[in-house]
Motif scaffolding. Structure first.
Motif, PDB file in Angstrom:
ATOM      1  N   TYR A  31     -16.696  36.583  11.807  1.00 15.98           N
ATOM      2  CA  TYR A  31     -16.922  36.207  13.199  1.00 15.98           C
ATOM      3  C   TYR A  31     -15.805  36.743  14.084  1.00 15.98           C
ATOM      4  CZ  TYR A  31     -17.899  33.306  17.298  1.00 15.98           C
ATOM      5  OH  TYR A  31     -18.175  32.886  18.552  1.00 15.98           O
ATOM      6  N   ASP A  32     -14.586  36.559  13.639  1.00 17.15           N
ATOM      7  CA  ASP A  32     -13.456  36.936  14.482  1.00 17.15           C
ATOM      8  C   ASP A  32     -13.193  38.428  14.513  1.00 17.15           C
ATOM      9  OD1 ASP A  32     -13.073  34.334  15.170  1.00 17.15           O
ATOM     10  OD2 ASP A  32     -11.474  33.957  13.717  1.00 17.15           O
ATOM     11  N   ARG A  33     -13.402  39.077  13.392  1.00 20.96           N
ATOM     12  CA  ARG A  33     -13.151  40.513  13.307  1.00 20.96           C
ATOM     13  C   ARG A  33     -14.357  41.246  12.734  1.00 20.96           C
ATOM     14  NH1 ARG A  33      -7.472  42.229  12.996  1.00 20.96           N
ATOM     15  NH2 ARG A  33      -6.628  41.157  14.829  1.00 20.96           N
ATOM     16  N   PRO A  34     -15.506  41.201  13.416  1.00 16.80           N
ATOM     17  CA  PRO A  34     -16.686  41.848  12.845  1.00 16.80           C
ATOM     18  C   PRO A  34     -16.460  43.344  12.693  1.00 16.80           C
ATOM     19  CG  PRO A  34     -17.078  41.224  15.125  1.00 16.80           C
ATOM     20  CD  PRO A  34     -15.733  40.666  14.759  1.00 16.80           C
ATOM     21  N   ALA A  35     -17.111  43.907  11.692  1.00 16.41           N
ATOM     22  CA  ALA A  35     -16.883  45.322  11.391  1.00 16.41           C
ATOM     23  C   ALA A  35     -17.638  46.227  12.338  1.00 16.41           C
ATOM     24  CB  ALA A  35     -17.285  45.614   9.945  1.00 16.41           C
TER      25      ALA A  35
ATOM     26  N   ILE B  88      -4.216  45.537  20.528  1.00 14.02           N
ATOM     27  CA  ILE B  88      -4.811  44.636  19.542  1.00 14.02           C
ATOM     28  C   ILE B  88      -3.818  44.472  18.422  1.00 14.02           C
ATOM     29  CG2 ILE B  88      -6.699  44.328  17.912  1.00 14.02           C
ATOM     30  CD1 ILE B  88      -8.431  45.943  19.910  1.00 14.02           C
ATOM     31  N   ASP B  89      -3.560  43.229  18.074  1.00 12.91           N
ATOM     32  CA  ASP B  89      -2.571  42.938  17.030  1.00 12.91           C
ATOM     33  C   ASP B  89      -2.967  43.542  15.697  1.00 12.91           C
ATOM     34  OD1 ASP B  89      -0.841  41.621  18.588  1.00 12.91           O
ATOM     35  OD2 ASP B  89      -1.202  39.601  17.747  1.00 12.91           O
ATOM     36  N   GLY B  90      -1.992  44.251  15.128  1.00 11.25           N
ATOM     37  CA  GLY B  90      -2.184  44.727  13.759  1.00 11.25           C
ATOM     38  C   GLY B  90      -3.126  45.890  13.619  1.00 11.25           C
TER      39      GLY B  90
ATOM     40  N   GLY C 106     -14.342  44.499  21.326  1.00 13.81           N
ATOM     41  CA  GLY C 106     -15.158  43.297  21.440  1.00 13.81           C
ATOM     42  C   GLY C 106     -14.279  42.070  21.629  1.00 13.81           C
ATOM     43  N   ILE C 107     -14.725  41.182  22.522  1.00 16.10           N
ATOM     44  CA  ILE C 107     -14.006  39.920  22.732  1.00 16.10           C
ATOM     45  C   ILE C 107     -15.051  38.826  22.888  1.00 16.10           C
ATOM     46  CG2 ILE C 107     -12.169  38.740  24.016  1.00 16.10           C
ATOM     47  CD1 ILE C 107     -12.505  41.892  25.448  1.00 16.10           C
ATOM     48  N   ARG C 108     -14.882  37.715  22.117  1.00 15.18           N
ATOM     49  CA  ARG C 108     -15.819  36.590  22.207  1.00 15.18           C
ATOM     50  C   ARG C 108     -15.647  35.876  23.548  1.00 15.18           C
ATOM     51  NH1 ARG C 108     -19.559  37.207  18.347  1.00 15.18           N
ATOM     52  NH2 ARG C 108     -18.623  37.752  16.374  1.00 15.18           N
ATOM     53  N   PRO C 109     -16.697  35.356  24.143  1.00 13.75           N
ATOM     54  CA  PRO C 109     -16.620  34.733  25.473  1.00 13.75           C
ATOM     55  C   PRO C 109     -15.649  33.568  25.521  1.00 13.75           C
ATOM     56  CG  PRO C 109     -18.893  35.026  24.826  1.00 13.75           C
ATOM     57  CD  PRO C 109     -18.073  35.403  23.647  1.00 13.75           C
ATOM     58  N   GLU C 110     -15.544  32.807  24.434  1.00 14.46           N
ATOM     59  CA  GLU C 110     -14.664  31.635  24.470  1.00 14.46           C
ATOM     60  C   GLU C 110     -13.198  32.016  24.387  1.00 14.46           C
ATOM     61  OE1 GLU C 110     -16.707  32.388  21.997  1.00 14.46           O
ATOM     62  OE2 GLU C 110     -15.700  32.168  20.076  1.00 14.46           O
TER      63      GLU C 110
ATOM     64  N   ALA D   3      -3.809  39.224  22.359  1.00 16.21           N
ATOM     65  CA  ALA D   3      -3.892  40.488  21.627  1.00 16.21           C
ATOM     66  C   ALA D   3      -4.487  40.309  20.223  1.00 16.21           C
ATOM     67  CB  ALA D   3      -2.511  41.133  21.521  1.00 16.21           C
ATOM     68  N   ALA D   4      -4.422  39.113  19.704  1.00 17.50           N
ATOM     69  CA  ALA D   4      -4.952  38.886  18.339  1.00 17.50           C
ATOM     70  C   ALA D   4      -6.445  38.623  18.350  1.00 17.50           C
ATOM     71  CB  ALA D   4      -4.222  37.707  17.694  1.00 17.50           C
ATOM     72  N   GLN D   5      -7.003  38.416  19.566  1.00 16.80           N
ATOM     73  CA  GLN D   5      -8.383  37.911  19.596  1.00 16.80           C
ATOM     74  C   GLN D   5      -9.428  38.947  19.981  1.00 16.80           C
ATOM     75  OE1 GLN D   5      -7.620  34.464  21.941  1.00 16.80           O
ATOM     76  NE2 GLN D   5      -7.465  33.167  20.103  1.00 16.80           N
ATOM     77  N   ALA D   6      -8.996  40.150  20.228  1.00 15.17           N
ATOM     78  CA  ALA D   6      -9.964  41.217  20.458  1.00 15.17           C
ATOM     79  C   ALA D   6     -10.097  42.031  19.170  1.00 15.17           C
ATOM     80  CB  ALA D   6      -9.517  42.093  21.606  1.00 15.17           C
ATOM     81  N   PHE D   7     -11.168  42.781  19.089  1.00 19.50           N
ATOM     82  CA  PHE D   7     -11.327  43.613  17.893  1.00 19.50           C
ATOM     83  C   PHE D   7     -11.968  44.917  18.282  1.00 19.50           C
ATOM     84  CE2 PHE D   7     -14.338  40.070  18.144  1.00 19.50           C
ATOM     85  CZ  PHE D   7     -15.538  40.724  18.386  1.00 19.50           C
ATOM     86  N   LEU D   8     -11.635  45.947  17.505  1.00 23.24           N
ATOM     87  CA  LEU D   8     -12.183  47.269  17.773  1.00 23.24           C
ATOM     88  C   LEU D   8     -13.507  47.443  17.049  1.00 23.24           C
ATOM     89  CD1 LEU D   8      -9.064  49.608  17.504  1.00 23.24           C
ATOM     90  CD2 LEU D   8     -10.455  49.133  19.527  1.00 23.24           C
ATOM     91  N   LEU D   9     -14.421  48.152  17.721  1.00 26.04           N
ATOM     92  CA  LEU D   9     -15.716  48.414  17.104  1.00 26.04           C
ATOM     93  C   LEU D   9     -15.915  49.914  16.997  1.00 26.04           C
ATOM     94  CD1 LEU D   9     -17.728  45.759  19.149  1.00 26.04           C
ATOM     95  CD2 LEU D   9     -16.985  45.574  16.777  1.00 26.04           C
TER      96      LEU D   9
END
Lengths: 419, 377, 287
Positions: free
Chosen positions: B234-238, B271-273, B285-289, B356-362
């Protein structure tokens, strides 16, 4: 289930031979009768007897009280004739027209409503008897009934008009002499024969090359399992009476018992009691020897089976008659008797016989068929015009004296086939 | 189609090993090169939209379909071509497929009887499992006399009583209404913990999968696009598909240049890490919450933030949903807990920011399989 | 009268049909059997119960034998229609693609388009001593010169089986067609072999179809006079023929009605026992 009436005649013809005798058809219809059953059941529920309560219950001379001369004098020709007969029993061309009837209409102006409504004696009797009991019209002016229990019943109940022979000179002049006073209707007072037939034996000469000559031959063990009899107890009973040396007409209950004994001796050799289909079985070799009607054998022979031979057994042969009667409630009796007279001419009887090929009641029709219709096969066949010597061997069925007599016959003979 | 991948031998400690399994129906490919290992006692969910191949995968494990390529191992033993009745696997069917001519007891004892267990013992064991699923006393009923939820419990008892090495569940909640479904989810999880049997659970309901599964895999067009613990997936979908299938997700285009990644308005993206991508086509990608909204009256500047205009506000009780228009013509969705002191209204200018930890690259195109290990690496 | 609504009317009509078509004939048959008399003097209701003992004890005709024969022929023919009809129905229900089902069912039904009598007469020809079948068997020395099929109980039973096959195939087909095929997977999933799929799932679930088929075929064949008349011989005289003879030839309506009533009661008892044994228990417990 399919009732006989629904079978397409064309199909039947295709399945059997060029012509189908009405007798073969009758038994087929009886075997699968389903449609007639309901009406008869209803009749059975209402169940009036067939002896009219007012009429003379002793039978025999039920019509004795009627002054037939004035009865006939009071009737006049109406120009219409309602004629009930068996299927395939009158000349019919490929368009379904009957030349004999058309000629009659042309000559007399009487229009004929010809209906093939009689499938077998018992069910037709069951149909008409409630109406005749009540003195109501059955809608027919001529009906055709075989000699036997039902014919006797009709005459005894006074349901058949006494014929005025002065109105049918052709009958007196041309009918075979034996038909002027048959055992079942002395003086032919109520009936005029339509067709006659013989019940003898037939065999397939491919299977029985040595041939047979008598009923006694049936007991030969080499024929065991290859013999067919009719399922009608009148037929096999009468045969057994002849086989045991009795005269059918005068036979006693003792004679009947002996006949049953003889049948029980024969029974293990019998393959089947036939309602119908014995002609196919003979041709196909399923049976080698069978009781047979002369007309069927004639038609088998004409239909490409000359190997089927008819035998007049040395012990005698049974002859039966289908008879024209005028019901007491007929609306057009004068038209009816006019037809009867007309029928007894060599021309009319010849035209019809050339189609029917049973035994012609008018011997002079032979010349007409031979010389005018140019059909020597029919004219020269001993099956259609048997010799006087052959006919001398013929006996009619036993005539039942009353219902008890009839029941006694059934009680003795039924268990033979019903086993 | 590319060359089949070499099939590696099964991990012998896995309850099930699915190795490079594909299934074609004519020209259509239902399942492509699926690799999957289920640990013993694990509750594993196979998640995806209808037609993604998840049911076909399940049916191949059950023995109702033969794989076109690949192999399936059950506790190390190759069962690829074995018929269903020779596999220590049982199924809870979507329709339950209870035998209508048998009683609840007879249904439950059916498998044991076929395995040759005596009548009395089978009945005793079936009774235990009926009790476990809360149907004690229903022995003599016929399936048609039960409610949907009760039928499902019978189906469960009927399968579990055989102690299968793996229990396959094919959308078992599909026919239940929402309220019973919630109860059954808890119930199922409890039972699974109690009996300790490995569950392979197929569903299209992501909430159901996330709430119950120890691990889950998301399938799309016959491929597993992501697999891992529910939270990680959920947090880091591929992939973008996975991100959007598991709940709502804001997907933003990014600009890649020598300095790193930027948002369309030029603000830097960190984005962290994760190193910034070097090729174009990547998205973030960033979740609305995870979005934070603060009132602002000037353009935001700095990493992981942008300015937007509120276009729509929907009050949801526990939270508020806001729709926002970005300067580059995009749209964002944000959830706010209703504890914030400030209230936003349509037309307000807000600064949108995230951690920075809560976004993820797609990645630009979906490529198969990113496992936990790869993500962690 | 708002209460006299459609359901009430339907219920009333249904009851009326039942009475008209089932109850009245039943009672009428019973009543006719209790009449005495003859065709000449008429039949009157005399509550002549002794006719039932007369036809079995005092009769010169062995009706008990014919009844036994009819039941035996009917039971054998019924069994044969199951043995032949079940695989046939199974094949159409499960082994052919859906677009072939209708043509195949039509094929099963097509024999009904030909008159029953004509169909049976065809067999008389085929099975005749010089017919193609026996001729062939004789030519390969599988049958002796005296080998016959016509006239034997086998021929009658064969004819009944042939003529009533569709009555068995159709209800079984309907029952099979209704089975949820996912149950087959469930059976296999629960360690049931292909054999178990058939015996534990398909067979019990098609039992209703077999039951309907038995009902129709058994009743029809036990009462049937036509196959025996056409295909049978001297030793195949059966109850149906006896009823017909009493009715049509002798016009002993009371005897015919009594025989029919006996047949109906015999059938009723047999089918009731059958339903009690097979209808309520599970086949699983019997197999």
């Amino acid at each position: 289930m399919t009732s006989g009436e629904n079978i397409n005649p064309e199909t039947i013809r295709g399945l059997t031979q060029s012509r189908v005798s009405r007798r073969m058809f009758m038994k087929g219809a009886g075997a699968v009768a389903g449609a007639g059953a309901l009406s008869a059941l209803l009749a059975a529920c209402g169940v009036t007897g067939t002896n009219p309560s007012g009429a003379n219950p002793t039978g025999g001379n039920a019509s004795g009280g009627t002054d037939w001369t004035s009865w006939w004098a009071s009737k006049k020709q109406n120009g219409v004739l309602n004629f009930a007969n068996w299927p395939y029993y009158i000349d019919t061309d490929s368009n379904g027209k009957h030349a004999s009837l058309e000629a009659f209409t042309k000559k007399t102006g009487i229009k004929v409503n010809y209906k093939e409504v009689i499938q077998d004696d018992p069910s037709y009797y069951a149909k008409i008897s409630p109406l005749l009991t009540k003195g109501q019209s059955i809608g027919q002016d001529i009906i055709v009934i075989t000699d036997g229990w039902y014919l006797t019943e009709i005459i005894n109940n006074g349901w058949a008009v006494q014929l005025d022979h002065s109105r049918m000179p052709n009958f007196t002049a041309n009918a075979d002499r034996s038909l002027l006073s048959p055992s079942y209707d002395p003086g032919a007072l109520h009936s005029a024969v339509w067709q006659t037939g013989l019940t003898g034996l037939a065999y397939n000469s491919k299977k029985v090359p040595e041939g047979i000559t008598s009923f006694a031959d049936l007991l030969d063990p080499k024929y065991a399992g290859h013999i067919g009899l009719f399922s009608d107890n009148t037929e096999y009973g009468s045969m057994a009476l002849l086989a045991t040396g009795a005269q059918t007409a005068t036979s006693t209950h003792d004679d009947w018992n002996k006949a049953v004994e003889w049948l029980n001796k024969l029974k293990p050799s019998v393959a089947k009691f036939y309602d119908q289909g014995y002609t196919d079985a003979l041709q196909n070799g399923d049976i080698w020897i069978s009781q047979a009607w002369s007309g069927d054998v004639y038609q088998m022979q004409q239909g490409g089976h000359p190997e089927i031979k008819f035998v007049l057994p040395t012990e005698g042969v049974i002859t039966w008659h289908d008879n024209m009667l005028i019901p007491i409630t007929a609306e057009n009796p004068v038209d009816a008797i006019t037809w009867m007279n007309y029928y007894y001419t060599p021309e009319t009887a010849g035209i019809i016989e050339d189609y029917d090929a049973y035994i012609c009641p008018v011997p002079a029709a032979k010349d007409y068929i031979l010389n005018t219709l140019k059909d020597p096969a029919v004219a020269n066949s001993p099956l259609v015009f048997p010799s006087a010597a052959d006919l001398a061997k013929a006996q009619e069925y036993y005539t039942y004296k009353n219902l008890a007599d009839y029941n006694a016959w059934n009680a003795l003979f039924d268990p033979v086939a019903q086993s | 189609m590319t060359e089949p991948r070499p099939v590696s031998p099964a991990a012998s400690d896995a309850a099930i090993s699915i190795k490079g399994v594909s299934r074609r129906f004519g020209d259509a490919v239902a399942v492509q090169y699926v690799d999957l290992d289920l640990a013993r006692g694990e509750f594993f969910a196979l998640l995806g939209p209808s037609g993604c191949g998840k049911t076909t995968t399940l049916r191949m494990v059950g023995g109702f379909e033969l794989p076109s390529t690949g192999a399936i191992y059950l506790e190390g033993k190759d069962v690829t071509t074995l018929p269903p009745y020779k596999r220590d696997v049982n199924t809870v069917f979507q329709s339950y497929a209870l035998f209508p001519h048998l009683t609840v007891m007879e249904n439950t004892a059916f498998g044991l009887r076929r395995k040759g267990v005596g009548k009395a013992e089978a009945a005793a064991r079936a009774g235990e499992y009926l009790e476990l699923v809360g149907l004690a006393g229903f022995d003599k009923r016929r399936p048609s006399q039960l409610s949907g939820g009760q039928q499902q419990r019978v189906a469960l008892a009927r399968a579990l009583v055989n102690h299968p090495k793996v229990l396959l569940l094919d959308e078992p909640m599909g026919a239940l209404d929402a309220k019973i479904r919630k109860t059954m989810q808890h119930e199922l999880k409890r039972i699974q913990r109690e009996v300790g049997i490995t569950f392979l659970y197929v569903t299209h309901d992501q909430a159901e999968a996330m709430s119950m599964a120890d691990r889950l895999a998301v399938m799309n067009s016959g491929l597993i696009e992501d697999m891992g613990a529910p939270q990680r997936v959920y947090d880091r979908p591929a992939t973008q598909f996975v991100a959007e299938f598991l709940g709502t997700c804001n997907v933003l285009p990014i600009i890649v240049d020598g300095a790193g990644a930027r948002l369309p308005d030029g603000n830097p993206l960190v984005i962290d890490g994760v190193a910034a991508p070097t090729e174009p086509g990547w998205k973030v990608g960033i979740r609305p919450e995870k979005l934070e909204l603060t009132p602002a009256n000037r353009a935001a500047s700095g990493a992981n933030r942008t300015t937007a205009t509120v276009t729509e506000v929907t009050y949801l009780g526990a939270s508020t949903e806001a729709r926002l228009a970005t300067p580059w013509g995009g749209e964002l969705q944000a959830y706010r807990q209703n504890t914030a002191e400030t209230v936003i209204r349509p037309g307000d200018q807000v600064e949108v920011s995230w951690h920075a930890a809560q976004a993820f690259l797609l990645p630009p195109t979906p490529t198969a399989i990113a496992t936990d290990e790869e993500v962690a690496a | 009268m708002r209460r006299l609504s459609v359901p009430y009317l339907l219920g009333f009509t249904g009851a009326a049909w039942l009475i008209l078509f089932f109850l009245i004939p039943l009672i009428a048959g019973l009543i006719v059997s209790l009449m005495s008399g003859d065709v000449a003097s008429g039949y009157r209701l005399t509550w002549n119960w002794s006719i039932y003992s007369d036809i079995f004890v005092n009769s010169n005709v062995n009706y008990a034998l014919f009844l036994g024969r009819s039941l035996f022929y009917g039971a054998t023919a019924t069994l044969l229609t199951i043995v032949i009809g079940y695989p046939l129905a199974y094949f159409i229900a499960f082994r052919v693609s859906p677009r072939w089902k209708t043509p195949l069912l039509f094929l099963v039904l097509i024999s009904f388009l030909i008159s029953f009598v004509i169909r049976t007469k065809m067999w008389v020809f085929l099975l005749g001593a010089q017919g193609p079948i026996i001729s062939f068997l004789q030519s390969i020395h599988l049958a002796g010169p005296d080998f016959a099929v016509l006239g034997t109980p086998g021929a009658v039973i064969g004819g009944q089986t042939y003529n009533d096959l569709a009555y068995m195939v159709l209800p079984i087909y309907v029952a099979l067609e209704r089975i949820d095929t996912r149950l087959f997977e469930a059976t296999e999933d629960l360690y049931g072999t292909k054999r178990a799929v058939f015996f534990k799932t398909i067979l019990p679930l098609s039992r209703s179809g077999i039951f309907s088929g038995i009902l129709i075929v058994f009743i029809d064949t036990v009462g049937d006079p036509v196959n025996a008349a056409l295909l049978g011989g001297r030793n195949t005289y059966n109850f149906g023929e006896a009823i017909q003879y009493a009715y049509l030839n002798l016009q002993q309506y009371n005897v015919a009605a009594a025989l029919s009533t006996v047949l109906m009661i015999a059938l009723g008892i047999i089918l009731f026992v059958y339903a009690r044994v097979f209808g309520t228990e599970n086949i699983e417990d019997l197999v």
